[in-house]
Design a protein around this motif. Structure first.
Motif, PDB file in Angstrom:
ATOM      1  N   GLN A   1      -7.639   7.773 -10.186  1.00  0.00           N
ATOM      2  CA  GLN A   1      -6.307   8.337  -9.916  1.00  0.00           C
ATOM      3  C   GLN A   1      -5.940   8.180  -8.439  1.00  0.00           C
ATOM      4  N   ILE A   2      -4.724   7.729  -8.206  1.00  0.00           N
ATOM      5  CA  ILE A   2      -4.219   7.613  -6.834  1.00  0.00           C
ATOM      6  C   ILE A   2      -2.971   8.475  -6.728  1.00  0.00           C
ATOM      7  N   ASN A   3      -2.984   9.426  -5.808  1.00  0.00           N
ATOM      8  CA  ASN A   3      -1.844  10.328  -5.639  1.00  0.00           C
ATOM      9  C   ASN A   3      -1.147  10.109  -4.306  1.00  0.00           C
ATOM     10  N   LYS A   4      -1.954  10.213  -3.242  1.00  0.00           N
ATOM     11  CA  LYS A   4      -1.368  10.185  -1.901  1.00  0.00           C
ATOM     12  C   LYS A   4      -1.885   8.955  -1.141  1.00  0.00           C
ATOM     13  N   VAL A   5      -0.952   8.199  -0.593  1.00  0.00           N
ATOM     14  CA  VAL A   5      -1.331   7.019   0.200  1.00  0.00           C
ATOM     15  C   VAL A   5      -0.524   6.994   1.486  1.00  0.00           C
TER      16      VAL A   5
ATOM     17  N   LEU B   1       0.837  -1.215   0.000  1.00  0.00           N
ATOM     18  CA  LEU B   1       0.000   0.000   0.000  1.00  0.00           C
ATOM     19  C   LEU B   1       0.868   1.261   0.000  1.00  0.00           C
ATOM     20  N   GLN B   2       1.931   1.255   0.797  1.00  0.00           N
ATOM     21  CA  GLN B   2       2.805   2.431   0.861  1.00  0.00           C
ATOM     22  C   GLN B   2       3.467   2.702  -0.489  1.00  0.00           C
ATOM     23  N   TRP B   3       3.715   1.647  -1.253  1.00  0.00           N
ATOM     24  CA  TRP B   3       4.321   1.798  -2.577  1.00  0.00           C
ATOM     25  C   TRP B   3       3.388   2.499  -3.569  1.00  0.00           C
ATOM     26  N   ALA B   4       2.088   2.581  -3.242  1.00  0.00           N
ATOM     27  CA  ALA B   4       1.122   3.187  -4.177  1.00  0.00           C
ATOM     28  C   ALA B   4       1.187   4.709  -4.182  1.00  0.00           C
TER      29      ALA B   4
ATOM     30  N   ASP C   1       4.878   9.546  -4.699  1.00  0.00           N
ATOM     31  CA  ASP C   1       6.279   9.862  -4.412  1.00  0.00           C
ATOM     32  C   ASP C   1       7.224   8.719  -4.789  1.00  0.00           C
ATOM     33  N   HIS C   2       6.685   7.496  -4.874  1.00  0.00           N
ATOM     34  CA  HIS C   2       7.545   6.340  -5.116  1.00  0.00           C
ATOM     35  C   HIS C   2       7.541   5.883  -6.577  1.00  0.00           C
ATOM     36  N   SER C   3       6.815   6.614  -7.439  1.00  0.00           N
ATOM     37  CA  SER C   3       6.681   6.148  -8.827  1.00  0.00           C
ATOM     38  C   SER C   3       8.021   6.154  -9.565  1.00  0.00           C
ATOM     39  N   GLN C   4       8.926   7.073  -9.192  1.00  0.00           N
ATOM     40  CA  GLN C   4      10.231   7.136  -9.868  1.00  0.00           C
ATOM     41  C   GLN C   4      11.168   6.023  -9.385  1.00  0.00           C
ATOM     42  N   LEU C   5      10.966   5.578  -8.152  1.00  0.00           N
ATOM     43  CA  LEU C   5      11.840   4.534  -7.590  1.00  0.00           C
ATOM     44  C   LEU C   5      11.640   3.194  -8.293  1.00  0.00           C
ATOM     45  N   ASP C   6      10.373   2.842  -8.535  1.00  0.00           N
ATOM     46  CA  ASP C   6      10.052   1.582  -9.212  1.00  0.00           C
ATOM     47  C   ASP C   6       8.647   1.731  -9.775  1.00  0.00           C
ATOM     48  N   GLN C   7       8.583   2.106 -11.043  1.00  0.00           N
ATOM     49  CA  GLN C   7       7.286   2.447 -11.628  1.00  0.00           C
ATOM     50  C   GLN C   7       6.351   1.245 -11.704  1.00  0.00           C
ATOM     51  N   GLN C   8       6.894   0.061 -12.033  1.00  0.00           N
ATOM     52  CA  GLN C   8       6.059  -1.144 -12.153  1.00  0.00           C
ATOM     53  C   GLN C   8       5.427  -1.508 -10.808  1.00  0.00           C
ATOM     54  N   LEU C   9       6.238  -1.423  -9.756  1.00  0.00           N
ATOM     55  CA  LEU C   9       5.748  -1.743  -8.418  1.00  0.00           C
ATOM     56  C   LEU C   9       4.730  -0.696  -7.971  1.00  0.00           C
ATOM     57  N   ASN C  10       4.997   0.559  -8.265  1.00  0.00           N
ATOM     58  CA  ASN C  10       4.071   1.648  -7.932  1.00  0.00           C
ATOM     59  C   ASN C  10       2.716   1.447  -8.627  1.00  0.00           C
TER      60      ASN C  10
ATOM     61  N   VAL D   1      -3.790  -9.336  -9.501  1.00  0.00           N
ATOM     62  CA  VAL D   1      -3.132  -8.013  -9.466  1.00  0.00           C
ATOM     63  C   VAL D   1      -1.605  -8.187  -9.444  1.00  0.00           C
ATOM     64  N   LEU D   2      -1.118  -9.098  -8.614  1.00  0.00           N
ATOM     65  CA  LEU D   2       0.331  -9.281  -8.480  1.00  0.00           C
ATOM     66  C   LEU D   2       0.977  -9.811  -9.768  1.00  0.00           C
ATOM     67  N   ASN D   3       0.185 -10.506 -10.574  1.00  0.00           N
ATOM     68  CA  ASN D   3       0.728 -11.113 -11.805  1.00  0.00           C
ATOM     69  C   ASN D   3       0.657 -10.184 -13.023  1.00  0.00           C
ATOM     70  N   LYS D   4       0.138  -8.981 -12.836  1.00  0.00           N
ATOM     71  CA  LYS D   4      -0.107  -8.092 -13.984  1.00  0.00           C
ATOM     72  C   LYS D   4       1.158  -7.625 -14.694  1.00  0.00           C
ATOM     73  N   ARG D   5       2.213  -7.383 -13.936  1.00  0.00           N
ATOM     74  CA  ARG D   5       3.429  -6.777 -14.510  1.00  0.00           C
ATOM     75  C   ARG D   5       4.669  -7.549 -14.092  1.00  0.00           C
ATOM     76  N   PRO D   6       5.719  -7.455 -14.909  1.00  0.00           N
ATOM     77  CA  PRO D   6       6.989  -8.055 -14.483  1.00  0.00           C
ATOM     78  C   PRO D   6       7.650  -7.157 -13.435  1.00  0.00           C
ATOM     79  N   ILE D   7       7.798  -7.684 -12.231  1.00  0.00           N
ATOM     80  CA  ILE D   7       8.362  -6.881 -11.134  1.00  0.00           C
ATOM     81  C   ILE D   7       9.586  -7.612 -10.584  1.00  0.00           C
ATOM     82  N   THR D   8      10.674  -6.888 -10.415  1.00  0.00           N
ATOM     83  CA  THR D   8      11.944  -7.530 -10.041  1.00  0.00           C
ATOM     84  C   THR D   8      12.249  -7.423  -8.551  1.00  0.00           C
TER      85      THR D   8
END
Length: 331
Positions: A58-62, A25-28, A31-40, A150-157
């Motif tokens: 739209q989700i901005n602040k979590v 949830l905190q990753w959403a 502010d964290h979109s630049q750190l790991d966009q796929q995870l965000n 949801v977790l399977n939607k994107r390749p996340i490292t």
């Protein structure tokens, strides 16, 4: 699926799972979109899932945290939503806790504009009957399959993310392995998967673990029929795993007597035979508050590949329902 060490197979407590979901949830937060966009982006999809929102929301602040007045996980989204999450692995809810966990935020946010959302998040398996009761208490339910989608939607490292996804995937695959009949009687998750599939087919029944002196069993029961004369009879499936699985007729709310069990068995037999079923007494009659009245022979059909014929089993259940209906109508 590799056998590499997985932190969530070691840290199996609900607190570990609380930690993962709070972290996600905190990753959403934007502010964290630049750190790991796929995870965000995946974290934002998880928030949308909890809110029941569409992909364009739209989700901005979590902000998110754990253990607020007993609530497992809480989150504030865009200063607009409060989410209270009851997070469960294999246990169910108990002692009116869900009502209490709603009261606290309802009171806290009464002078604010937040919309309140309450979610029961369950990564283990649970009976539909129990989930309906939770929905009646004003919670939405989110299950493991939906979380995995949801977790399977994107390749996340990310390693933490990968470990949790792998951990849930193992549970999901074990649960879905019930079509191989030997799995049903040897693996707990497959046993649960079988009962979940059955509930889905019948749109009826309830199941859970039942403790007894011989180590307990996973039980499924439905189709209660009663007469004033005999009490209540119903259908039960008992999966004692290595001790085997049985389809039985049970009796409750009656005057316990071994003699009565023999009489009732003889009374019901002709109805069962008319419906193409063969029933026998259990190994030993035990007259108690609830007793096994009859065991259905050859209830489970397995093909040459060891696969359970679920439709055939449901057909057997329908014959058994008809047997009880006709017998009780005749009384």
């Amino acid at each position: 699926m590799s056998n590499k060490p997985n932190i969530f197979r070691l840290a199996t407590k609900e607190l570990s799972q609380d930690g993962f979901f709070t972290w996600l949830l905190q990753w959403a937060d934007n502010d964290h979109s630049q750190l790991d966009q796929q995870l965000n982006e995946t974290a934002k999809d998880f928030v949308r899932l909890l809110l029941g929102q569409t992909p364009d929301f739209q989700i901005n602040k979590v902000e998110a945290g754990r253990q607020w007045y007993g609530i497992d996980i809480w989150a504030e989204i865009n200063d607009e939503y409060f989410i209270g999450i009851e997070d469960k692995t294999n246990t169910g809810e108990h002692s009116e806790q869900l009502e209490r966990y709603k009261d606290i935020p309802t009171n806290y946010y009464k002078d604010k504009n937040h919309k309140l959302v309450f979610v029961y998040l369950k990564t283990g398996n649970e009976s539909l009957y129990a989930l309906k009761k939770i929905i009646e208490k004003g919670y939405s339910t989110v299950d493991r399959k939906t979380v995995l989608s949801v977790l399977n939607k994107r390749p996340i490292t990310n390693e933490i993310f990968a470990d949790f996804k792998d951990y849930l995937t193992v549970i999901e695959n074990a649960t879905n392995s019930y079509m191989k009949f030997e799995n049903v009687t040897s693996e707990w998750k497959a046993g649960e998967g079988f009962f979940m599939a059955l509930q889905d087919k019948l749109q009826d029944g309830d199941w859970r673990y039942v403790a007894n002196q011989t180590g307990g069993f996973l039980g499924f029961w439905y189709h209660w029929k009663g007469t004033d004369e005999i009490g209540e009879i119903y259908i039960q499936i008992e999966n004692a795993f290595e001790y085997g699985i049985k389809l039985v007729i049970k009796i409750a709310d009656w005057e316990p007597s071994t003699e009565t069990l023999y009489e009732l068995l003889n009374d019901i037999k002709p109805f069962a035979e008319k419906n193409g079923l063969s029933i026998t007494k259990p190994d030993k009659y035990r007259a108690g508050a609830t007793s096994t009245l009859a065991v259905i022979q050859n209830a489970f059909t397995v093909d040459s590949n060891g696969h359970l014929d679920l439709d055939q089993f449901v057909a057997t259940l329908k014959k058994l329902e008809q047997t009880l209906d006709e017998y009780c109508t005749d009384k």
